[in-house]
Design an enzyme around this catalytic site. Structure first.
Site, PDB file in Angstrom:
ATOM      1  CG  ASP A  67      -0.319  -0.528   2.480  1.00 58.00           C
ATOM      2  OD1 ASP A  67       0.917  -0.561   2.558  1.00 58.00           O
ATOM      3  OD2 ASP A  67      -1.054  -0.900   3.403  1.00 58.00           O
ATOM      4  CG  ASN A 136      -9.123  -1.799  11.776  1.00 57.72           C
ATOM      5  OD1 ASN A 136      -8.158  -2.424  11.334  1.00 57.72           O
ATOM      6  ND2 ASN A 136      -9.581  -0.707  11.195  1.00 57.72           N
ATOM      7  CD  GLU A 143      -8.759   0.649   7.533  1.00 57.94           C
ATOM      8  OE1 GLU A 143      -8.931  -0.155   8.478  1.00 57.94           O
ATOM      9  OE2 GLU A 143      -7.911   1.548   7.562  1.00 57.94           O
TER      10      GLU A 143
HETATM   11  C1  F6R Z   1       1.439  -1.540   6.187  1.00 62.91           C
HETATM   12  C2  F6R Z   1       0.140  -2.181   6.254  1.00 62.91           C
HETATM   13  C3  F6R Z   1      -0.676  -2.219   7.500  1.00 62.91           C
HETATM   14  C4  F6R Z   1       0.120  -2.597   8.734  1.00 62.91           C
HETATM   15  C5  F6R Z   1      -0.786  -2.627   9.981  1.00 62.91           C
HETATM   16  C6  F6R Z   1      -0.014  -2.938  11.240  1.00 62.91           C
HETATM   17  O1  F6R Z   1       1.980  -1.638   4.875  1.00 62.91           O
HETATM   18  O2  F6R Z   1      -0.277  -2.662   5.265  1.00 62.91           O
HETATM   19  O3  F6R Z   1      -1.730  -3.139   7.303  1.00 62.91           O
HETATM   20  O4  F6R Z   1       0.711  -3.854   8.544  1.00 62.91           O
HETATM   21  O5  F6R Z   1      -1.400  -1.375  10.114  1.00 62.91           O
HETATM   22  O6  F6R Z   1       0.842  -1.879  11.514  1.00 62.91           O
HETATM   23  P1  F6R Z   1       1.912  -1.946  12.692  1.00 62.91           P
HETATM   24  O7  F6R Z   1       2.921  -2.957  12.287  1.00 62.91           O
HETATM   25  O8  F6R Z   1       2.510  -0.548  12.729  1.00 62.91           O
HETATM   26  O9  F6R Z   1       1.173  -2.322  13.926  1.00 62.91           O
END
Ligand code: F6R
Length: 240
Positions: A67, A136, A143
């Site tokens: 992303d 979440n 999402e």
């Molecule tokens: C990042 C991504 C997100 C993160 C998720 C967890 O490229 O795709 O889905 O993997 O938000 O983030 P952290 O590791 O910061 O808890």
């Protein structure tokens, strides 16, 4: 689904890096699907260490990131392109021309998504997809929703995601509200999936996502249907 419970974050990072290293060793021209966020930072550090010790060669590896924020320049220190350069690509012998992140500056949303799906398709899909897990249940920026999105799409970030990401910006107002993300179908088409989880704050969502019902309200729950998923976590994240 295989679950590997490491004693702490450092150990989990070592195990995750070993799994990625095995992929690169077995198929030197593999396609790695990569994630940003806090969780994989330790894994990338371990990969850099292995590269410096002469164990790994990234010269033929291609990478496709999950992303990118919409509207951020690649040299903005909060963009995911910048993150990947400064946490991995600048320190290993990967050819940056072979590294792909959605084009956050493409204003035409449909074109941005179409182009990215074409990149994934032209590479024959992802061999090993690395994922973090949002509080979440999001994976990439998929999402909670009423259905599972298929291909790359532009999302409006959930308030909780904007709030969680605000720690990286001067204020919550500066956090981009939209992002391009690979879809669930592209993630599910990866041959192997490696989910890395760490910390007590993830324990509830880990339980929901991997031991609860499969629902688009918890996007990561769909991974229960994938034939080759490994979860690597520390004791805190896996305690439930
Ligand atoms: C990042 C991504 C997100 C993160 C998720 C967890 O490229 O795709 O889905 O993997 O938000 O983030 P952290 O590791 O910061 O808890």
């Amino acid at each position: 689904m295989k679950v590997y419970c490491a004693k702490d974050y450092e150990q989990a990072s070592k195990v995750a890096a070993a799994i990625i290293s095995a992929q690169v060793l077995m198929k030197p021209d593999c396609v790695l699907g990569l994630a940003t966020g806090s969780t994989p930072i330790g894994t990338y550090e371990q990969l850099i260490k292995r590269y410096k010790e002469g164990e790994l060669d990234f010269s033929q590896v291609h990478s496709i990131n999950l992303d990118e924020y919409r509207g951020l320049r690649p040299d903005n220190d909060q963009s995911y392109r910048y993150f990947m350069n400064t946490h991995l690509f600048d320190f290993v012998n990967i050819d940056k021309k072979n590294t792909f992140v959605p084009d956050g500056l493409e204003e035409d949303k449909e074109k941005a998504c179409r182009d990215y799906d074409e990149i994934i398709r032209a590479h024959g899909g992802v061999d090993l997809q690395v994922l973090g897990l949002g509080h979440n249940g999001h994976i990439g920026f998929n999402e909670p929703d009423s259905c599972f999105a298929k291909g790359t799409h532009c999302v409006t970030l959930a308030e909780s995601t904007v709030a969680a990401n605000a720690r990286f910006f001067a204020s919550a107002d500066e956090v981009p509200k939209e992002a391009y993300t690979m879809g669930i179908q592209s993630i599910m088409q990866a041959k192997k999936i490696l989910v890395i989880v760490s910390g007590e704050s993830k324990k509830e969502i880990v339980k929901k996502a991997f031991y609860g019902p499969i629902t688009p309200q918890v996007p990561a729950s769909v991974l229960q249907l994938h034939p080759d998923v490994t979860i690597v976590g520390d004791e805190a994240a896996l305690s439930e």
